[in-house]
Design a protein around this motif. Structure first.
Motif, PDB file in Angstrom:
ATOM      1  N   PRO A  39     -18.881  62.666 -16.116  1.00 38.12           N
ATOM      2  CA  PRO A  39     -18.319  64.019 -16.089  1.00 38.12           C
ATOM      3  C   PRO A  39     -16.843  63.998 -15.702  1.00 38.12           C
ATOM      4  O   PRO A  39     -16.376  63.006 -15.154  1.00 38.12           O
ATOM      5  CB  PRO A  39     -19.169  64.713 -15.020  1.00 38.12           C
ATOM      6  CG  PRO A  39     -19.659  63.606 -14.150  1.00 38.12           C
ATOM      7  CD  PRO A  39     -19.789  62.399 -15.019  1.00 38.12           C
ATOM      8  N   THR A  55     -17.178  67.640 -21.883  1.00 42.29           N
ATOM      9  CA  THR A  55     -16.868  68.735 -22.798  1.00 42.29           C
ATOM     10  C   THR A  55     -17.676  68.544 -24.069  1.00 42.29           C
ATOM     11  O   THR A  55     -17.503  67.549 -24.777  1.00 42.29           O
ATOM     12  CB  THR A  55     -15.371  68.770 -23.141  1.00 42.29           C
ATOM     13  OG1 THR A  55     -14.614  68.927 -21.941  1.00 42.29           O
ATOM     14  CG2 THR A  55     -15.066  69.925 -24.093  1.00 42.29           C
ATOM     15  N   TYR A 102     -24.641  74.170 -20.685  1.00 39.58           N
ATOM     16  CA  TYR A 102     -24.595  73.287 -19.518  1.00 39.58           C
ATOM     17  C   TYR A 102     -25.840  72.427 -19.503  1.00 39.58           C
ATOM     18  O   TYR A 102     -26.951  72.936 -19.661  1.00 39.58           O
ATOM     19  CB  TYR A 102     -24.516  74.124 -18.239  1.00 39.58           C
ATOM     20  CG  TYR A 102     -24.669  73.322 -16.955  1.00 39.58           C
ATOM     21  CD1 TYR A 102     -23.597  72.577 -16.471  1.00 39.58           C
ATOM     22  CD2 TYR A 102     -25.857  73.317 -16.245  1.00 39.58           C
ATOM     23  CE1 TYR A 102     -23.726  71.838 -15.294  1.00 39.58           C
ATOM     24  CE2 TYR A 102     -25.995  72.589 -15.073  1.00 39.58           C
ATOM     25  CZ  TYR A 102     -24.929  71.853 -14.601  1.00 39.58           C
ATOM     26  OH  TYR A 102     -25.061  71.130 -13.446  1.00 39.58           O
ATOM     27  N   TYR A 103     -25.658  71.120 -19.308  1.00 40.84           N
ATOM     28  CA  TYR A 103     -26.797  70.222 -19.309  1.00 40.84           C
ATOM     29  C   TYR A 103     -26.663  69.255 -18.144  1.00 40.84           C
ATOM     30  O   TYR A 103     -25.655  68.567 -18.030  1.00 40.84           O
ATOM     31  CB  TYR A 103     -26.879  69.459 -20.623  1.00 40.84           C
ATOM     32  CG  TYR A 103     -28.106  68.596 -20.760  1.00 40.84           C
ATOM     33  CD1 TYR A 103     -29.375  69.151 -20.589  1.00 40.84           C
ATOM     34  CD2 TYR A 103     -28.013  67.256 -21.069  1.00 40.84           C
ATOM     35  CE1 TYR A 103     -30.519  68.377 -20.721  1.00 40.84           C
ATOM     36  CE2 TYR A 103     -29.152  66.473 -21.212  1.00 40.84           C
ATOM     37  CZ  TYR A 103     -30.405  67.037 -21.025  1.00 40.84           C
ATOM     38  OH  TYR A 103     -31.521  66.276 -21.155  1.00 40.84           O
ATOM     39  N   ALA A 104     -27.670  69.236 -17.273  1.00 36.83           N
ATOM     40  CA  ALA A 104     -27.642  68.380 -16.089  1.00 36.83           C
ATOM     41  C   ALA A 104     -28.906  67.539 -16.036  1.00 36.83           C
ATOM     42  O   ALA A 104     -29.836  67.850 -15.306  1.00 36.83           O
ATOM     43  CB  ALA A 104     -27.512  69.220 -14.816  1.00 36.83           C
ATOM     44  N   GLN A 114     -21.034  68.052 -14.840  1.00 35.65           N
ATOM     45  CA  GLN A 114     -20.126  69.126 -15.231  1.00 35.65           C
ATOM     46  C   GLN A 114     -20.358  70.371 -14.376  1.00 35.65           C
ATOM     47  O   GLN A 114     -21.489  70.765 -14.126  1.00 35.65           O
ATOM     48  CB  GLN A 114     -20.362  69.438 -16.712  1.00 35.65           C
ATOM     49  CG  GLN A 114     -19.457  70.520 -17.285  1.00 35.65           C
ATOM     50  CD  GLN A 114     -19.923  70.917 -18.664  1.00 35.65           C
ATOM     51  OE1 GLN A 114     -21.079  70.696 -19.015  1.00 35.65           O
ATOM     52  NE2 GLN A 114     -19.046  71.502 -19.444  1.00 35.65           N
ATOM     53  N   TYR A 115     -19.271  70.964 -13.905  1.00 31.70           N
ATOM     54  CA  TYR A 115     -19.269  72.155 -13.062  1.00 31.70           C
ATOM     55  C   TYR A 115     -19.725  71.882 -11.629  1.00 31.70           C
ATOM     56  O   TYR A 115     -19.743  72.779 -10.805  1.00 31.70           O
ATOM     57  CB  TYR A 115     -20.119  73.291 -13.652  1.00 31.70           C
ATOM     58  CG  TYR A 115     -19.709  73.695 -15.037  1.00 31.70           C
ATOM     59  CD1 TYR A 115     -18.395  74.065 -15.323  1.00 31.70           C
ATOM     60  CD2 TYR A 115     -20.627  73.707 -16.078  1.00 31.70           C
ATOM     61  CE1 TYR A 115     -18.017  74.426 -16.601  1.00 31.70           C
ATOM     62  CE2 TYR A 115     -20.251  74.072 -17.359  1.00 31.70           C
ATOM     63  CZ  TYR A 115     -18.947  74.432 -17.608  1.00 31.70           C
ATOM     64  OH  TYR A 115     -18.575  74.793 -18.872  1.00 31.70           O
ATOM     65  N   GLY A 129     -22.675  75.319 -11.863  1.00 33.61           N
ATOM     66  CA  GLY A 129     -22.262  76.281 -12.877  1.00 33.61           C
ATOM     67  C   GLY A 129     -21.142  77.173 -12.396  1.00 33.61           C
ATOM     68  O   GLY A 129     -20.500  76.916 -11.375  1.00 33.61           O
ATOM     69  N   TRP A 161     -20.572  83.290 -15.399  1.00 34.43           N
ATOM     70  CA  TRP A 161     -21.614  83.320 -16.428  1.00 34.43           C
ATOM     71  C   TRP A 161     -22.381  84.632 -16.349  1.00 34.43           C
ATOM     72  O   TRP A 161     -22.760  85.085 -15.267  1.00 34.43           O
ATOM     73  CB  TRP A 161     -22.578  82.162 -16.246  1.00 34.43           C
ATOM     74  CG  TRP A 161     -22.006  80.821 -16.607  1.00 34.43           C
ATOM     75  CD1 TRP A 161     -20.826  80.572 -17.238  1.00 34.43           C
ATOM     76  CD2 TRP A 161     -22.596  79.549 -16.355  1.00 34.43           C
ATOM     77  NE1 TRP A 161     -20.646  79.217 -17.399  1.00 34.43           N
ATOM     78  CE2 TRP A 161     -21.710  78.569 -16.867  1.00 34.43           C
ATOM     79  CE3 TRP A 161     -23.782  79.137 -15.752  1.00 34.43           C
ATOM     80  CZ2 TRP A 161     -21.984  77.206 -16.793  1.00 34.43           C
ATOM     81  CZ3 TRP A 161     -24.055  77.781 -15.676  1.00 34.43           C
ATOM     82  CH2 TRP A 161     -23.169  76.826 -16.198  1.00 34.43           C
ATOM     83  N   TYR A 188     -27.747  84.494 -19.913  1.00 31.88           N
ATOM     84  CA  TYR A 188     -28.072  83.117 -20.272  1.00 31.88           C
ATOM     85  C   TYR A 188     -29.556  82.842 -20.070  1.00 31.88           C
ATOM     86  O   TYR A 188     -30.279  83.629 -19.446  1.00 31.88           O
ATOM     87  CB  TYR A 188     -27.237  82.112 -19.475  1.00 31.88           C
ATOM     88  CG  TYR A 188     -27.230  82.271 -17.970  1.00 31.88           C
ATOM     89  CD1 TYR A 188     -28.297  81.834 -17.189  1.00 31.88           C
ATOM     90  CD2 TYR A 188     -26.136  82.833 -17.305  1.00 31.88           C
ATOM     91  CE1 TYR A 188     -28.279  81.950 -15.806  1.00 31.88           C
ATOM     92  CE2 TYR A 188     -26.098  82.959 -15.932  1.00 31.88           C
ATOM     93  CZ  TYR A 188     -27.166  82.511 -15.177  1.00 31.88           C
ATOM     94  OH  TYR A 188     -27.145  82.632 -13.805  1.00 31.88           O
ATOM     95  N   THR A 226     -28.128  77.778 -21.522  1.00 29.85           N
ATOM     96  CA  THR A 226     -27.506  78.144 -22.784  1.00 29.85           C
ATOM     97  C   THR A 226     -27.155  79.635 -22.753  1.00 29.85           C
ATOM     98  O   THR A 226     -27.916  80.450 -22.244  1.00 29.85           O
ATOM     99  CB  THR A 226     -28.435  77.874 -23.973  1.00 29.85           C
ATOM    100  OG1 THR A 226     -29.722  78.449 -23.740  1.00 29.85           O
ATOM    101  CG2 THR A 226     -28.599  76.376 -24.187  1.00 29.85           C
TER     102      THR A 226
END
Length: 461
Positions: free
Chosen positions: A228, A231, A277-279, A288-289, A321, A325, A328, A459
């Motif tokens: 990370p 993108t 966003y995928y964790a 990410q985030y 996150g 947002w 979602y 998503t």
């Protein structure tokens, strides 16, 4: 006639291909065949049956199924969710509800989630289909790994599938080792619609997400476990005269491939300004985030791709996150590790702002599972109010994976739970008409039990 791989890479449409006569066999791992199975298949073709899978845990389950006689019209009736959204693959309990067209398909349970592997390869465009042909706008996502060859990916808005390279009406989002993510249209022939440059290697997991809203298709890809910040690579395409509904599935061509963590949720967006966003926690570095913890003792396992709160205090939380947002869908798996009772629970938090170490130190919403219930809670600056509860189909024990989906759309929050091995869907939904929190981050939370999460994805809606 150009071969399928060339057509997919260059955008040239291949000529229609003849559809070979499908072998109508159901091959069990013990190899039993005969009149009993033939009779059973005829009965399945004649009646519609809804089966609720028995709750339980899985351990090393493996099965191989070739060319079942189910059709897209009948098979969803046998799926773990009854063919309704939100949908989770259920491969931890086998491949009930999936219909294969060509290839050899095997399910297996692993610490990082159940996998579905196609090992025959060849030029038949091997595919497995699930869901309902009546599904319209939805988000489909999952992990894809090319084991050998050059391409594999997801299919969606699928109708009329059959054995044959391009025998379906719908779309194929493929990853190619030639270096692209490519969207194509299949209708007994193939036409490449749009590509984005993306480096793809064999034996590497990639997370694909595709949102189809009307005739607008938005897709993204990210390597699982990439360092990370990550993108995603995007593509967006508006099709003219698009098929407006269809089922979902997985596919390879002249390749062998594995798939996992396939989910479908209602709705989506036509915008690419908000990244999925995928964790998966395959990389123990901050994803990410970021992740900010409030209480608890948190560890990530890159081998199992899991995230654990080892203390399981009252209101331990890890937030990730962005607070900007809005609408979602969040999906992921959770298990209660140390204590599963009516007064302990673990799950997800959404629309989170102002988090702190206190038990209810946040504003937002909590969806969690206890030993008997799915609960949806409104938390407003330290005050928790139960919005909705729903009974689970069977008592939940420790170390049992549950799949949760939380949809935040406007002021309505909907939580859906299902055993990874398959069970009836449990739904708790409510509209916050008093103090609606319209934006916020996501996270995980415990109440009195240590817990583990995996495959967390968000998503936009």
């Amino acid at each position: 006639m150009a071969d399928q791989e060339s057509a997919h890479d260059t955008g040239a449409a291949s000529a229609p291909r003849g559809v070979g006569r499908a072998r109508r066999l159901l091959r069990l791992t013990r190899g039993r065949r005969g009149a009993v199975w033939a009779t059973g298949l005829l009965l399945l073709a004649a009646i519609v049956v809804t089966v609720e899978l028995t709750p339980g845990t899985s351990s090393g389950f493996s099965a191989v199924i070739n060319n079942s006689q189910n059709t897209v019209g009948t098979a969803p009736n046998f799926s773990a969710s009854g063919g309704v959204l939100p949908y989770s693959d259920g491969w931890a309990g086998g491949d009930t509800g999936w219909i294969d067209y060509g290839g050899t398909w095997t399910t297996a349970s692993t610490a990082s989630g159940a996998t579905y592997t196609e090992s025959a390869g060849g030029g038949a465009g091997n595919k497995a289909i699930s869901g309902q042909t009546s599904w319209t706008d939805y988000t489909l996502q999952g992990d894809v790994k090319i084991l050998s060859g050059t391409q594999a990916g997801l299919v969606f808005r699928v109708t009329n599938p059959g054995v044959g390279a391009d025998t379906l009406n719908g779309y194929y989002l493929g990853l190619y080792t030639s270096g692209t993510m490519t969207l194509g249209r299949e209708n007994n022939s193939y036409a490449s619609l749009k590509s984005s440059t993306y480096a793809v290697s064999t034996n590497t997991w990639y997370h694909l997400a595709v949102q189809v809203v009307g005739c607008v298709i938005t897709a993204s890809v990210v390597q699982v476990g990439a360092t990370p910040p990550v993108t995603p690579t995007y593509l967006s395409y508006t099709d003219t005269g698009c098929p407006t509904s269809g089922a979902i599935g997985v596919r390879d061509y002249a390749s062998t491939a594995a798939f996992r963590n396939i989910t479908a949720t209602a709705g989506g967006t036509t915008s690419t300004t908000i990244a999925p966003y995928y964790a998966p926690f395959a990389n123990v570095l901050t994803p990410q985030y970021g992740q900010t913890t409030y209480g608890g003792l948190w560890t990530a396992s890159s081998a199992n791709e899991t995230y654990t709160d080892n203390t399981g205090g009252q209101g331990d939380k890890s937030v990730m996150g962005l607070t900007t947002w809005g609408n979602y869908s969040l999906t992921g798996d959770v298990q209660l590790n140390s204590s599963a009772t009516t007064s302990t629970s673990s799950g997800f938090i959404v629309r989170v702002v102002n988090p702190s170490n206190a038990v209810n130190g946040m504003t937002g919403y909590y969806a969690g599972v206890s030993s008997t219930s799915l609960v949806l809670v409104d938390i407003n600056s330290g005050t928790a109010t139960t919005m909705a509860t729903a009974a689970l189909p069977a008592t939940l024990g420790t170390n049992t994976w549950y799949h949760l989906t939380v949809e935040a759309v406007g002021c309505t929050i909907t939580a859906t739970a299902q055993l990874k091995t398959g069970s009836a869907l449990t739904v708790a939904s409510a509209t916050d008409s008093t103090s609606c929190q319209t934006t916020g981050a996501v996270g995980v939370r415990t109440i009195g039990t240590s817990a583990t999460w995996r495959d967390v994805a968000v998503t936009p809606r």
